[in-house]
Design a protein around this motif. Structure first.
Motif, PDB file in Angstrom:
ATOM      1  N   THR A 143      35.533  39.271  43.124  1.00 44.89           N
ATOM      2  CA  THR A 143      35.312  37.968  42.573  1.00 44.89           C
ATOM      3  C   THR A 143      34.876  38.103  41.058  1.00 44.89           C
ATOM      4  O   THR A 143      34.479  39.370  40.525  1.00 44.89           O
ATOM      5  CB  THR A 143      34.344  37.446  43.168  1.00 44.89           C
ATOM      6  OG1 THR A 143      33.015  38.058  43.181  1.00 44.89           O
ATOM      7  CG2 THR A 143      34.459  37.110  44.621  1.00 44.89           C
ATOM      8  N   LEU A 144      35.067  37.062  40.195  1.00 48.19           N
ATOM      9  CA  LEU A 144      34.704  37.105  38.780  1.00 48.19           C
ATOM     10  C   LEU A 144      33.277  37.758  38.606  1.00 48.19           C
ATOM     11  O   LEU A 144      32.940  38.396  37.797  1.00 48.19           O
ATOM     12  CB  LEU A 144      35.002  35.760  38.429  1.00 48.19           C
ATOM     13  CG  LEU A 144      36.382  35.270  38.222  1.00 48.19           C
ATOM     14  CD1 LEU A 144      36.317  33.916  37.742  1.00 48.19           C
ATOM     15  CD2 LEU A 144      37.187  36.175  37.067  1.00 48.19           C
ATOM     16  N   ALA A 145      32.290  37.159  39.293  1.00 47.85           N
ATOM     17  CA  ALA A 145      31.058  37.567  39.112  1.00 47.85           C
ATOM     18  C   ALA A 145      30.495  38.216  40.503  1.00 47.85           C
ATOM     19  O   ALA A 145      30.706  37.763  41.696  1.00 47.85           O
ATOM     20  CB  ALA A 145      30.113  36.243  38.947  1.00 47.85           C
TER      21      ALA A 145
ATOM     22  N   ALA B 153      38.999  30.753  34.773  1.00 49.59           N
ATOM     23  CA  ALA B 153      37.491  30.760  34.927  1.00 49.59           C
ATOM     24  C   ALA B 153      36.895  30.813  36.260  1.00 49.59           C
ATOM     25  O   ALA B 153      35.647  30.534  36.161  1.00 49.59           O
ATOM     26  CB  ALA B 153      36.943  29.758  33.836  1.00 49.59           C
ATOM     27  N   TYR B 154      37.753  30.681  37.120  1.00 48.18           N
ATOM     28  CA  TYR B 154      37.113  30.511  38.748  1.00 48.18           C
ATOM     29  C   TYR B 154      37.882  31.372  39.538  1.00 48.18           C
ATOM     30  O   TYR B 154      39.004  31.976  39.058  1.00 48.18           O
ATOM     31  CB  TYR B 154      37.644  29.121  39.071  1.00 48.18           C
ATOM     32  CG  TYR B 154      38.996  28.806  38.899  1.00 48.18           C
ATOM     33  CD1 TYR B 154      39.931  29.091  40.026  1.00 48.18           C
ATOM     34  CD2 TYR B 154      39.704  28.097  37.916  1.00 48.18           C
ATOM     35  CE1 TYR B 154      41.263  28.892  39.791  1.00 48.18           C
ATOM     36  CE2 TYR B 154      40.920  27.826  37.992  1.00 48.18           C
ATOM     37  CZ  TYR B 154      41.963  28.427  38.916  1.00 48.18           C
ATOM     38  OH  TYR B 154      43.238  27.962  38.866  1.00 48.18           O
ATOM     39  N   ASP B 155      37.128  31.646  40.520  1.00 49.82           N
ATOM     40  CA  ASP B 155      37.898  32.375  41.669  1.00 49.82           C
ATOM     41  C   ASP B 155      38.989  31.378  42.505  1.00 49.82           C
ATOM     42  O   ASP B 155      39.855  31.868  42.967  1.00 49.82           O
ATOM     43  CB  ASP B 155      36.935  32.995  42.660  1.00 49.82           C
ATOM     44  CG  ASP B 155      36.027  34.222  41.884  1.00 49.82           C
ATOM     45  OD1 ASP B 155      36.678  35.126  41.329  1.00 49.82           O
ATOM     46  OD2 ASP B 155      34.705  34.062  42.100  1.00 49.82           O
TER      47      ASP B 155
ATOM     48  N   GLY C  51      48.933  35.887  41.778  1.00 45.66           N
ATOM     49  CA  GLY C  51      48.636  37.237  42.274  1.00 45.66           C
ATOM     50  C   GLY C  51      47.215  37.775  42.554  1.00 45.66           C
ATOM     51  O   GLY C  51      46.816  38.690  42.790  1.00 45.66           O
ATOM     52  N   SER C  52      46.098  36.703  42.846  1.00 45.36           N
ATOM     53  CA  SER C  52      44.916  36.720  43.035  1.00 45.36           C
ATOM     54  C   SER C  52      44.697  37.802  44.338  1.00 45.36           C
ATOM     55  O   SER C  52      45.399  37.629  45.310  1.00 45.36           O
ATOM     56  CB  SER C  52      44.110  35.644  43.096  1.00 45.36           C
ATOM     57  OG  SER C  52      42.896  35.767  43.398  1.00 45.36           O
ATOM     58  N   LYS C  53      43.992  38.745  44.432  1.00 47.11           N
ATOM     59  CA  LYS C  53      43.638  39.266  45.412  1.00 47.11           C
ATOM     60  C   LYS C  53      42.949  38.768  46.478  1.00 47.11           C
ATOM     61  O   LYS C  53      42.825  39.367  47.652  1.00 47.11           O
ATOM     62  CB  LYS C  53      42.784  40.598  45.133  1.00 47.11           C
ATOM     63  CG  LYS C  53      43.716  41.695  44.294  1.00 47.11           C
ATOM     64  CD  LYS C  53      42.790  42.896  44.103  1.00 47.11           C
ATOM     65  CE  LYS C  53      43.887  43.971  43.040  1.00 47.11           C
ATOM     66  NZ  LYS C  53      42.948  45.253  42.696  1.00 47.11           N
ATOM     67  N   LEU C  54      42.570  37.501  46.166  1.00 43.63           N
ATOM     68  CA  LEU C  54      41.611  36.762  47.165  1.00 43.63           C
ATOM     69  C   LEU C  54      42.619  35.863  48.022  1.00 43.63           C
ATOM     70  O   LEU C  54      41.956  35.167  48.929  1.00 43.63           O
ATOM     71  CB  LEU C  54      40.741  35.623  46.343  1.00 43.63           C
ATOM     72  CG  LEU C  54      39.450  36.599  45.515  1.00 43.63           C
ATOM     73  CD1 LEU C  54      38.712  35.553  44.844  1.00 43.63           C
ATOM     74  CD2 LEU C  54      38.698  37.681  46.058  1.00 43.63           C
TER      75      LEU C  54
END
Length: 287
Positions: free
Chosen positions: A45-47, A111-113, A249-252
């Motif tokens: 995740t971003l954070a 700026a978000y997941d 392409g997000s890994k989430l």
């Protein structure tokens, strides 16, 4: 808004027209859960240790309550926390950031997941962002003031001479141009507050929004307004669905789709829809 199309416009009607293209129901995940596992301690995740949801400002009922997505109140806020829980993030590890509707689905770093804001899954949008599997089946709906010339319309043909409007970059706008095909150019608005004002002051004969939003607007927000009726799906679309948006392409993505699928199969999505969107099935169908 409720709430399409395109080249990922940045708030202009001209870009919107280019943007709005066909919608495609997407009941199957495009990606599989990633090999690293779908648990909070392993998700990139971003954070670290936090899951960041994005949504617009303001957001509206019945999707959110009092413009407070962090409350867990409203259908989409509740869905966000249910997905987060499936991924192993308790409520105090979920954070929110505000991102405009068009910016959320524009290409580039996010700026978000995950973003949630009544985004219909479309093939055009999928060129720029990932979608989870759909978490809600939606229909577009026409609302009007009781005094409007289209208030009693029972067919799409009866809407062709009306001045209609919708929020920029939405499937609601596409429903006007591709389903109703009015003779007058549709009104395009940056948000539903502007669109509601246009309806209330007579600039518009009718406003197109999704069905739950239509019930909320006519019941709580726009005095002396009515639901004219529900529209058929966009051409080539079997069922319009809302999906969660992720970076391309997000890994989430696979893990989020897996969580949505689990919430659908165990009845949680239906339970939340009943809790927050009740009454959204009673409007007549226009054909």
């Amino acid at each position: 808004m409720p709430r399409a199309r395109f080249a990922l416009a940045v708030g202009s009607a001209a870009l919107l027209a280019l943007a709005g293209c066909g919608t495609a129901a997407d009941k199957k995940s495009d990606t599989k859960p990633d090999a690293f596992g779908c648990t909070a301690d392993k998700l990139p995740t971003l954070a670290k240790g936090k899951l960041t949801f994005g949504t617009d400002n303001p957001v509206y009922g019945p999707w959110f309550v009092d413009n407070k997505p962090e409350s867990g109140q409203g259908f989409e806020s509740a869905v966000a926390y249910a997905v987060a829980d499936k991924l192993g993030f308790p409520k105090d590890q979920v954070v929110w950031t505000r991102v405009t509707f068009n910016a959320a689905i524009a290409p580039g770093p996010k700026a978000y997941d995950i973003d949630i804001n009544e985004f219909s899954i479309t093939e055009d949008r999928k060129k720029a962002v990932d979608f989870s599997t759909g978490y809600y089946d939606v229909k577009q709906t026409v609302i009007a003031l009781k005094s409007s010339k289209i208030a009693g319309a029972t067919s799409i043909a009866a809407l062709k001479g009306a001045k209609l409007g919708a929020q920029v970059g939405t499937t609601s706008y596409k429903a006007i141009t591709d389903v109703i095909k009015p003779t007058d150019k549709p009104g395009v608005y940056n948000n539903n507050d502007d669109a509601k004002a246009a309806l209330a002051n007579g600039t518009l004969d009718g406003l197109v929004v999704d069905l739950p939003t239509a019930f909320y607007m006519t019941g709580a927000e726009i005095k002396d307004s009515v639901i004219v009726g529900q529209l058929p799906p966009l051409p080539g679309v079997q069922q319009e669905q809302f999906g969660l948006v992720l970076d391309k392409g997000s890994k989430l993505t696979g893990c989020v789709s897996q969580a949505v699928d689990q919430l659908r199969s165990n009845g949680k999505l239906a339970e939340l829809a009943k809790q927050w969107l009740a009454g959204a099935d009673g409007a007549r169908e226009l054909s």
